[in-house]
Motif scaffolding. Structure first.
Motif, mmCIF file in Angstrom:
data_model
loop_
_atom_site.group_PDB
_atom_site.id
_atom_site.type_symbol
_atom_site.label_atom_id
_atom_site.label_comp_id
_atom_site.label_asym_id
_atom_site.label_seq_id
_atom_site.Cartn_x
_atom_site.Cartn_y
_atom_site.Cartn_z
ATOM 1 N N LEU A 80 0.897 -1.057 0.110
ATOM 2 C CA LEU A 80 -0.060 -0.023 -0.052
ATOM 3 C C LEU A 80 0.905 1.401 -0.138
ATOM 4 O O LEU A 80 1.709 1.344 0.404
ATOM 5 C CB LEU A 80 -0.892 -0.116 1.169
ATOM 6 N N LEU A 82 0.770 5.585 1.165
ATOM 7 C CA LEU A 82 0.409 6.233 2.448
ATOM 8 C C LEU A 82 -0.566 7.215 2.151
ATOM 9 O O LEU A 82 -0.379 7.923 0.953
ATOM 10 C CB LEU A 82 1.902 6.835 2.915
ATOM 11 N N GLU A 113 9.972 8.916 10.701
ATOM 12 C CA GLU A 113 11.192 8.827 9.712
ATOM 13 C C GLU A 113 11.323 9.548 8.516
ATOM 14 O O GLU A 113 9.934 10.028 8.147
ATOM 15 C CB GLU A 113 11.255 7.222 9.354
ATOM 16 N N PRO A 114 12.274 9.935 7.717
ATOM 17 C CA PRO A 114 11.935 10.722 6.901
ATOM 18 C C PRO A 114 11.508 9.967 5.704
ATOM 19 O O PRO A 114 11.739 8.868 5.526
ATOM 20 C CB PRO A 114 13.423 11.229 6.473
ATOM 21 N N LYS A 115 10.764 10.735 4.758
ATOM 22 C CA LYS A 115 10.177 9.976 3.678
ATOM 23 C C LYS A 115 10.904 10.091 2.375
ATOM 24 O O LYS A 115 11.318 11.129 1.885
ATOM 25 C CB LYS A 115 8.780 10.524 3.369
ATOM 26 N N MET A 116 11.552 8.843 1.875
ATOM 27 C CA MET A 116 12.691 8.825 1.010
ATOM 28 C C MET A 116 12.054 8.956 -0.435
ATOM 29 O O MET A 116 10.853 8.447 -0.747
ATOM 30 C CB MET A 116 13.525 7.606 1.037
ATOM 31 N N GLU A 173 12.750 1.603 0.414
ATOM 32 C CA GLU A 173 12.950 2.447 -0.504
ATOM 33 C C GLU A 173 14.357 2.316 -1.331
ATOM 34 O O GLU A 173 15.230 2.449 -0.412
ATOM 35 C CB GLU A 173 12.807 4.012 -0.171
ATOM 36 N N TYR A 225 11.973 -0.072 5.645
ATOM 37 C CA TYR A 225 10.779 0.666 6.514
ATOM 38 C C TYR A 225 9.523 -0.348 6.661
ATOM 39 O O TYR A 225 8.488 0.084 7.058
ATOM 40 C CB TYR A 225 10.320 1.960 6.013
ATOM 41 N N TYR A 240 6.649 -1.850 16.067
ATOM 42 C CA TYR A 240 7.544 -1.208 14.521
ATOM 43 C C TYR A 240 8.939 -1.126 14.729
ATOM 44 O O TYR A 240 9.867 -1.564 14.215
ATOM 45 C CB TYR A 240 6.809 -0.263 13.695
ATOM 46 N N VAL A 289 7.292 10.208 7.473
ATOM 47 C CA VAL A 289 6.375 9.452 7.635
ATOM 48 C C VAL A 289 6.277 9.190 9.141
ATOM 49 O O VAL A 289 7.203 8.791 9.706
ATOM 50 C CB VAL A 289 6.799 7.952 6.946
ATOM 51 N N LYS A 291 3.950 6.451 11.782
ATOM 52 C CA LYS A 291 3.554 5.252 11.950
ATOM 53 C C LYS A 291 3.175 5.012 13.273
ATOM 54 O O LYS A 291 4.063 4.933 14.275
ATOM 55 C CB LYS A 291 4.275 4.111 11.462
HETATM 56 O O1 JCF Z 1 10.410 6.530 2.789
HETATM 57 C C1 JCF Z 1 9.239 6.341 2.110
HETATM 58 N N1 JCF Z 1 9.052 6.737 0.985
HETATM 59 C C2 JCF Z 1 8.154 5.481 2.840
HETATM 60 C C3 JCF Z 1 7.292 4.815 1.967
HETATM 61 C C4 JCF Z 1 8.384 5.243 4.001
HETATM 62 C C5 JCF Z 1 7.662 4.454 4.763
HETATM 63 O O2 JCF Z 1 7.579 3.921 6.025
HETATM 64 C C6 JCF Z 1 6.711 3.687 4.087
HETATM 65 C C7 JCF Z 1 6.336 4.077 2.578
HETATM 66 C C8 JCF Z 1 5.294 3.431 1.945
HETATM 67 C C9 JCF Z 1 4.284 2.670 2.390
HETATM 68 N N2 JCF Z 1 5.718 2.922 4.749
HETATM 69 C C10 JCF Z 1 4.508 2.431 3.807
HETATM 70 C C11 JCF Z 1 3.641 1.482 4.681
#
Ligand code: JCF
Length: 675
Positions: A80, A82, A113-116, A173, A225, A240, A289, A291
């Motif tokens: 999935l 986000l 966490e940073p979104k990569m 990622e 992740y 997690y 991100v 969670k």
């Molecule tokens: O860093 C990201 N792009 C990233 C994408 C990080 C996450 O913890 C993610 C994600 C996409 C889906 N977690 C989910 C569940």
């Protein structure tokens, strides 16, 4: 003298531990030159003794060639994406939603966490060995990129440490460092090739190379992740963050900036800290991100049709630029809606050249007072369509022109009408309008619909203009002689198209429903309808009331469905498709209804529910085999009590009937659907 086999094993072990220090611990243990020297020693020994080479040797990261294209991989657990939050308020709303759904015993702590900015992949390890790597694709089907992923040194070919499950799917990622991207773009330019617009494209382009030796030259990296399938011999930890720690001990790189936060202030602080750090990071990030850390809580919250409810991506502000609005054109969509499209003086937004942007609709143009000739603010957020945000009033010249919707369709000349209560203007030409007809046909053949490959917009244009195809069922009457009449059509490609059309005959009911192009019926609604009614006949004969009991179907969608199936010409097309041999496998009743805790039970709903309507709760219960009754008696098995439950709740307590709060009910529902 140490035996050769042992020297080889030692070198491999050294190289692997240096890789681990470099990619996972982020603390290089030797210099690059020293690493290269060890690597060359290993190569030399393996060249002399090829019988000692194993697929897990660090030298084997330059994989063999992929013969053609990429195999499809069906994800065992869907991947999935986000849900997004674009402001602190939206983030607060997320936090409140989670708090409201979560039982009070579970701490409201988030892993941040940073979104990569890269490409999501699924790595499958069996007995600790990397056996498959796949891209996310559409979340259900990805592409097999095992050969290329094996070249990424940050990704272990063998898990280290111990205690890992027999089958472990790791998600994360794949991304490229800014410096590497700059270097590659320099090289692209020198060769006369187009540079990559952003790190995501670079990562995707590199992973999708047919020749892994090219991927191997692209310095890709990886952060982990999440996970997909995990075999039963392993018990997941409570959180997690604990699982990420374990993954790290097994050799998988985790972003060192990941951290636990709680409450709104904590969430916002983390965001602001990283926003400030953003420019100094060696890689691009496009947000944060969050969670819910406790896995038990994640399970209780579950998923919407698209996203996990326990996670969110707080996006950094989209990049915005100014440019000139040269003209406003009108495009006719599949259902006749006229969309104003801004023609812009070309401009780079976030590394992508933009010359068209959406203006949404007439109301938005008026509300924002956008005029032709204005300097406008254009925004691109991630991969969504660029939009015109607003005019820059200080820059407005004297001779701007107001935009007006045409009174006749620019494609077919039919009258244009404004839909009641809506900002939408529509062409009344229906399938007489070539634009609508072509778009409807293009939708029918598209990947998520009937998936007829090789039938692109150009070919559809030709087929419609030549009078060979007017309705979807006409595709199935085509023969290769007719195709050969078309310009630039060779017999080989004609046969390919015919084969693809033929192959599309065996489909699924959700695809078929989606392909019909009923207004407002997207992929998810089509799936829900198919799952609910099981057969096309049942759907076609459904009453308004029956339609409304389907998850995610409201008044508007229900009316569109009824209208669609009431049109004789639509029934003819459906008949034509079925008699051409379009068919799908029967949909079976989900097992959950046989053995759910609600199976055969009598339930009563009372009070007001916050998370769903009464009708939806009723439909969910009935799907799971329950009988829903309105009166409470000693025979009632469950009373589901929403807010302000009155006499029924009192009576249930007297009769000793099980009472579920809404939260408990949702939790129980989630468990039934998971099992
Ligand atoms: O860093 C990201 N792009 C990233 C994408 C990080 C996450 O913890 C993610 C994600 C996409 C889906 N977690 C989910 C569940």
């Amino acid at each position: 003298m140490i035996p050769i086999a042992e020297q080889v094993a030692q070198l491999r072990e050294q190289l692997e531990s240096h890789n681990y220090a470099y990619y996972v611990l982020d603390e290089p243990s030797i210099s690059d030159a020293q690493y290269d020297a060890l690597y060359r020693q290993l190569i030399a020994l393996e060249t002399e003794h090829p019988e000692l080479i194993t697929t897990e040797s660090p030298t084997q990261r330059v994989g063999g060639k992929v013969k053609s294209g990429f195999q499809e991989v069906r994800h065992t657990v869907p991947m999935l994406s986000l849900d997004n939050a674009f402001s602190d308020e939206e983030l607060a709303e997320f936090n409140q939603r989670v708090a409201a759904r979560l039982s009070k015993q579970i701490p409201l702590v988030y892993a941040a966490e940073p979104k990569m900015d890269g490409l999501a992949v699924n790595l499958r390890y069996q007995q600790g060995r990397l056996v498959q790597a796949a891209t996310r694709g559409d979340g259900e089907l990805g592409e097999d990129v095992t050969h290329n992923v094996r070249t990424i040194r940050a990704i272990p070919l063998k898990l280290c440490g111990s205690g890992w499950p027999d089958v472990l799917e790791v998600r994360g990622e794949v991304f490229m460092h800014k410096a590497a991207l700059d270097k590659i773009n320099q090289a692209q330019l020198e060769r006369g090739d187009r540079p990559f617009a952003n790190p995501r494209n670079a990562a995707a382009g590199s992973l999708r190379q047919l020749d892994p030796t090219i991927t191997a030259q692209r310095p890709l990296s990886f952060f982990c992740y999440g996970w997909g399938q995990v075999s039963d011999d392993f018990k997941l930890p409570a959180c997690y963050s604990e699982m990420l720690d374990l993954l790290k001990t097994w050799g998988l790189p985790i972003n060192p900036l990941a951290s636990l936060v709680e409450d709104q202030a904590g969430l916002v602080n983390y965001y602001q800290d990283l926003f400030a750090l953003r420019a100094t990071l060696p890689y691009e990030i496009d947000g944060i991100v969050y969670k819910l850390d406790r896995l038990e809580g994640q399970q209780a919250l579950g998923f919407t049709s698209k996203f996990p409810r326990w996670a969110i991506a707080r996006k950094f502000p989209a990049q915005e630029v100014w440019t000139k609005l040269l003209a406003i054109d009108v495009q006719v969509g599949r259902t006749g809606a006229l969309t104003p499209v801004a023609r812009l003086e070309p401009v780079l937004v976030g590394g992508v050249m933009v010359s068209n942007a959406t203006l949404h609709n007439m109301d938005e143009i008026k509300r924002r007072d956008v005029r032709i000739g204005d300097t406008v603010i254009v925004r691109r957020a991630g991969d969504v369509i660029p939009e015109v945000v607003a005019p820059v009033l200080s820059q407005r010249p004297e001779n701007t022109a107001l935009f007006e919707m045409p009174v006749a369709c620019p494609e077919c000349g039919s009258d244009v009408v404004k839909e009641l209560d809506k900002a939408v203007y529509c062409c009344t030409g229906g399938l007489f309008c070539p634009a609508q007809r072509k778009r409807a046909l293009a939708h029918f053949v598209s990947r998520k619909a009937m998936d007829i490959q090789g039938l692109g917009e150009k070919l559809i244009d030709q087929l419609v203009s030549a009078g060979l195809v007017a309705h979807p069922d006409d595709f199935y009457k085509l023969n290769s002689d007719e195709l050969l009449q078309l310009e630039r059509m060779a017999s080989k490609s004609a046969q390919k198209v015919i084969d693809a059309i033929d192959a599309s005959k065996s489909t699924t009911l959700p695809r078929f429903i989606y392909a019909l192009g009923i207004p407002e019926v997207g992929e998810v609604t089509a799936k829900n309808l198919a799952q609910h009614f099981k057969t096309l006949d049942a759907l076609m004969q459904a009453s308004l009331k029956q339609l409304l009991s389907v998850a995610d179907v409201g008044e508007i969608v229900a009316h569109h469905l009824i209208q669609f199936f009431a049109q004789a010409h639509n029934l003819e097309v459906i008949e034509g498709l079925l008699s051409a041999g379009v068919s799908w496998p029967l949909i079976e009743t989900p097992i959950s209804s046989l053995d759910s805790v609600f199976s055969g039970k009598t339930c009563v709903l009372t009070g007001s529910l916050q998370q769903m309507t009464r009708e939806q709760a009723k439909a969910e219960l009935e799907n799971l085999g329950a009988k829903v009754s309105s009166a409470i008696s000693a025979k009632t098995d469950y009373l589901i009590a929403g807010e302000k439950a009155g006499s029924k709740l009192a009576k249930a307590e007297v009769l000793g009937v099980n009472v579920l709060t809404e939260a408990e009910f949702i939790e129980l529902l989630g468990e039934q659907l998971d099992g």
